[in-house]
Design an enzyme around this catalytic site. Structure first.
Site, PDB file in Angstrom:
ATOM      1  N   SER A  34     -24.517 -39.353  -5.940  1.00  0.00           N
ATOM      2  CA  SER A  34     -23.295 -39.820  -6.734  1.00  0.00           C
ATOM      3  C   SER A  34     -23.577 -39.448  -8.256  1.00  0.00           C
ATOM      4  O   SER A  34     -24.554 -39.150  -8.541  1.00  0.00           O
ATOM      5  CB  SER A  34     -23.129 -41.254  -6.584  1.00  0.00           C
ATOM      6  OG  SER A  34     -22.210 -41.567  -7.571  1.00  0.00           O
ATOM      7  N   TYR A  72     -26.987 -49.469  -6.772  1.00  0.00           N
ATOM      8  CA  TYR A  72     -26.202 -48.342  -6.157  1.00  0.00           C
ATOM      9  C   TYR A  72     -26.726 -47.202  -7.074  1.00  0.00           C
ATOM     10  O   TYR A  72     -26.987 -45.979  -6.250  1.00  0.00           O
ATOM     11  CB  TYR A  72     -24.550 -48.385  -6.686  1.00  0.00           C
ATOM     12  CG  TYR A  72     -23.807 -47.395  -5.919  1.00  0.00           C
ATOM     13  CD1 TYR A  72     -23.835 -47.399  -4.593  1.00  0.00           C
ATOM     14  CD2 TYR A  72     -23.232 -46.320  -6.773  1.00  0.00           C
ATOM     15  CE1 TYR A  72     -23.028 -46.317  -4.220  1.00  0.00           C
ATOM     16  CE2 TYR A  72     -22.544 -45.307  -6.307  1.00  0.00           C
ATOM     17  CZ  TYR A  72     -22.481 -45.290  -4.806  1.00  0.00           C
ATOM     18  OH  TYR A  72     -21.702 -44.108  -4.439  1.00  0.00           O
ATOM     19  N   LYS A 112     -28.985 -43.881  -5.410  1.00  0.00           N
ATOM     20  CA  LYS A 112     -28.485 -42.628  -5.681  1.00  0.00           C
ATOM     21  C   LYS A 112     -29.103 -41.615  -6.173  1.00  0.00           C
ATOM     22  O   LYS A 112     -29.550 -40.514  -5.971  1.00  0.00           O
ATOM     23  CB  LYS A 112     -26.963 -42.527  -6.129  1.00  0.00           C
ATOM     24  CG  LYS A 112     -26.014 -43.313  -5.307  1.00  0.00           C
ATOM     25  CD  LYS A 112     -25.686 -42.655  -3.776  1.00  0.00           C
ATOM     26  CE  LYS A 112     -24.719 -43.305  -3.058  1.00  0.00           C
ATOM     27  NZ  LYS A 112     -24.759 -42.357  -1.904  1.00  0.00           N
TER      28      LYS A 112
HETATM   29  P1  NAP Z   1     -15.970 -45.527   2.467  1.00  0.00           P
HETATM   30  O1  NAP Z   1     -14.710 -45.148   2.274  1.00  0.00           O
HETATM   31  O2  NAP Z   1     -16.369 -47.255   2.123  1.00  0.00           O
HETATM   32  O3  NAP Z   1     -16.816 -45.376   3.849  1.00  0.00           O
HETATM   33  C1  NAP Z   1     -17.926 -45.924   3.952  1.00  0.00           C
HETATM   34  C2  NAP Z   1     -18.671 -45.218   5.325  1.00  0.00           C
HETATM   35  O4  NAP Z   1     -19.807 -45.547   5.854  1.00  0.00           O
HETATM   36  C3  NAP Z   1     -17.827 -45.919   6.672  1.00  0.00           C
HETATM   37  O5  NAP Z   1     -17.733 -44.920   7.638  1.00  0.00           O
HETATM   38  C4  NAP Z   1     -18.824 -46.764   7.120  1.00  0.00           C
HETATM   39  O6  NAP Z   1     -18.598 -47.191   8.601  1.00  0.00           O
HETATM   40  C5  NAP Z   1     -20.242 -46.414   6.925  1.00  0.00           C
HETATM   41  N1  NAP Z   1     -21.251 -47.011   6.702  1.00  0.00           N
HETATM   42  C6  NAP Z   1     -21.461 -48.186   5.699  1.00  0.00           C
HETATM   43  N2  NAP Z   1     -22.577 -48.696   6.003  1.00  0.00           N
HETATM   44  C7  NAP Z   1     -23.100 -48.201   7.050  1.00  0.00           C
HETATM   45  C8  NAP Z   1     -24.450 -48.458   7.911  1.00  0.00           C
HETATM   46  N3  NAP Z   1     -25.172 -49.361   7.635  1.00  0.00           N
HETATM   47  N4  NAP Z   1     -24.598 -47.551   8.914  1.00  0.00           N
HETATM   48  C9  NAP Z   1     -23.784 -46.633   9.246  1.00  0.00           C
HETATM   49  N5  NAP Z   1     -22.531 -46.273   8.748  1.00  0.00           N
HETATM   50  C10 NAP Z   1     -22.482 -47.140   7.583  1.00  0.00           C
HETATM   51  O7  NAP Z   1     -16.902 -44.808   1.407  1.00  0.00           O
HETATM   52  P2  NAP Z   1     -16.889 -43.470   0.760  1.00  0.00           P
HETATM   53  O8  NAP Z   1     -16.004 -43.564  -0.500  1.00  0.00           O
HETATM   54  O9  NAP Z   1     -16.331 -42.324   1.785  1.00  0.00           O
HETATM   55  O10 NAP Z   1     -18.314 -43.048   0.479  1.00  0.00           O
HETATM   56  C11 NAP Z   1     -19.147 -42.159   1.294  1.00  0.00           C
HETATM   57  C12 NAP Z   1     -20.528 -41.798   0.552  1.00  0.00           C
HETATM   58  O11 NAP Z   1     -20.018 -40.899  -0.582  1.00  0.00           O
HETATM   59  C13 NAP Z   1     -21.327 -42.698   0.268  1.00  0.00           C
HETATM   60  O12 NAP Z   1     -22.613 -42.901   0.512  1.00  0.00           O
HETATM   61  C14 NAP Z   1     -20.741 -43.186  -1.402  1.00  0.00           C
HETATM   62  O13 NAP Z   1     -21.807 -43.869  -1.916  1.00  0.00           O
HETATM   63  C15 NAP Z   1     -20.635 -41.670  -1.604  1.00  0.00           C
HETATM   64  N6  NAP Z   1     -19.983 -41.548  -2.996  1.00  0.00           N
HETATM   65  C16 NAP Z   1     -18.692 -41.868  -3.071  1.00  0.00           C
HETATM   66  C17 NAP Z   1     -17.978 -41.729  -4.104  1.00  0.00           C
HETATM   67  C18 NAP Z   1     -16.611 -42.148  -4.212  1.00  0.00           C
HETATM   68  O14 NAP Z   1     -15.788 -42.019  -5.286  1.00  0.00           O
HETATM   69  N7  NAP Z   1     -15.801 -42.651  -3.200  1.00  0.00           N
HETATM   70  C19 NAP Z   1     -18.314 -41.153  -5.148  1.00  0.00           C
HETATM   71  C20 NAP Z   1     -19.745 -40.622  -5.045  1.00  0.00           C
HETATM   72  C21 NAP Z   1     -20.610 -40.927  -4.150  1.00  0.00           C
HETATM   73  P3  NAP Z   1     -17.465 -48.263   9.075  1.00  0.00           P
HETATM   74  O15 NAP Z   1     -16.140 -47.552   9.022  1.00  0.00           O
HETATM   75  O16 NAP Z   1     -18.010 -48.627  10.370  1.00  0.00           O
HETATM   76  O17 NAP Z   1     -17.640 -49.371   8.147  1.00  0.00           O
END
Ligand code: NAP
Length: 249
Positions: free
Chosen positions: A143, A156, A160
């Site tokens: 991130s 967090y 990261k």
């Molecule tokens: P999200 O919409 O909250 O989705 C999270 C996903 O991770 C879901 O598929 C969830 O599964 C799964 N998950 C959570 N805990 C888990 C575990 N212990 N084992 C297996 N699967 C697990 O998140 P997102 O925004 O798409 O983020 C995805 C990644 O990108 C993360 O690593 C986040 O830190 C990173 N990121 C996001 C952003 C942003 O702005 N959104 C920015 C930078 C980085 P379930 O559906 O079963 O709950």
């Protein structure tokens, strides 16, 4: 989206692929012809929807529920699938709070999911990915916060930042087999993780800090992963690619 079939015959595991960025990554890999293992933690319904989207994009899909924080569950699930060419460590949680009030349990949850989870999957998959030789790919989703820090996100951001060290070390260890390992550092991407009641004024302020003038889409990250997973990216390893609209440069 890249729609050539350069990943035909390749098997990709995407953790946390039931929703958000992970789902978009799975779809982008499927569009390039990959068979995608869609991992999820608890939302089997969402994982099934993601599988349908991958198939509609031209890929094959299977779903696999396991908690990436659980080392033995990860090892069992990966062994069960056997062949694996591409691993995308995307599963993550964001628990926000001032560090003086942050509990041990909250710290553990964030570190075990975001950082140990990627380690568990990489360790368990390495033997299989090495067999893919110079088509082997490991991609970690870090991130912008891992490079900048953020008030209220100490755990967090630490998880990261840790992923960046894991990426470079994995790249060095596996390079002799032709396997590459890179990280992608998204900026602010609209998903369930970030969508939670962002007031209009805060949204406008955020957009002001993004030179490209918009919040990111999950597909922006999916497309970057599809490129790094493909044959064109075979000479890129140990890098952190920022997909952030210019928010940090
Ligand atoms: P999200 O919409 O909250 O989705 C999270 C996903 O991770 C879901 O598929 C969830 O599964 C799964 N998950 C959570 N805990 C888990 C575990 N212990 N084992 C297996 N699967 C697990 O998140 P997102 O925004 O798409 O983020 C995805 C990644 O990108 C993360 O690593 C986040 O830190 C990173 N990121 C996001 C952003 C942003 O702005 N959104 C920015 C930078 C980085 P379930 O559906 O079963 O709950």
């Amino acid at each position: 989206m890249i729609v050539d079939k350069a990943l035909h015959g390749r098997v990709a595991l995407v953790t946390g692929a039931s929703r958000g960025i992970g789902r978009a990554i799975a779809v982008a890999l499927g569009a390039r012809g990959a068979k995608v293992i869609i991992n999820y933690a608890s939302r089997e319904d969402a994982a099934r929807e993601a599988a349908t989207e991958v198939e509609a994009a031209g890929g094959q899909a299977v779903i696999a529920g396991f908690d990436v924080a659980n080392s033995s569950a990860v090892t069992d699930a990966i062994k069960e699938h056997g062949s694996l060419d591409i691993v995308v460590n995307n599963a993550g949680v964001a628990i926000n709070g001032l560090l003086m009030r942050f509990s041990d349990e909250q710290w553990q949850k964030v570190m075990m999911t975001n950082l140990a989870g990627a380690f568990h999957c990489t360790r368990a998959a390495a033997t299989f990915v090495m067999k893919a030789k110079d088509a082997g790919r490991i991609i970690n989703i870090t991130s912008v916060v891992g490079e900048m820090g953020n008030g209220g996100q100490a755990a967090y951001a630490a998880s990261k930042a840790g992923l960046i060290g894991l990426t470079m070390s994995t790249a060095r260890e596996l390079s002799s087999r032709g396997v590459t390992c890179n990280a992608i550092a998204p900026g602010f991407i609209e998903t369930d993780m970030t969508a939670k009641e962002l007031p209009e004024a805060a949204r406008a302020k955020l957009i002001e800090q993004i030179p490209l003038g918009r919040i990111g889409r999950a597909s922006d990250v999916g497309d970057a992963v599809a490129f790094l997973a493909g044959p064109e990216a075979g000479y890129i390893t140990g890098q952190v690619w920022r997909v952030n609209g210019g928010m940090l440069m």
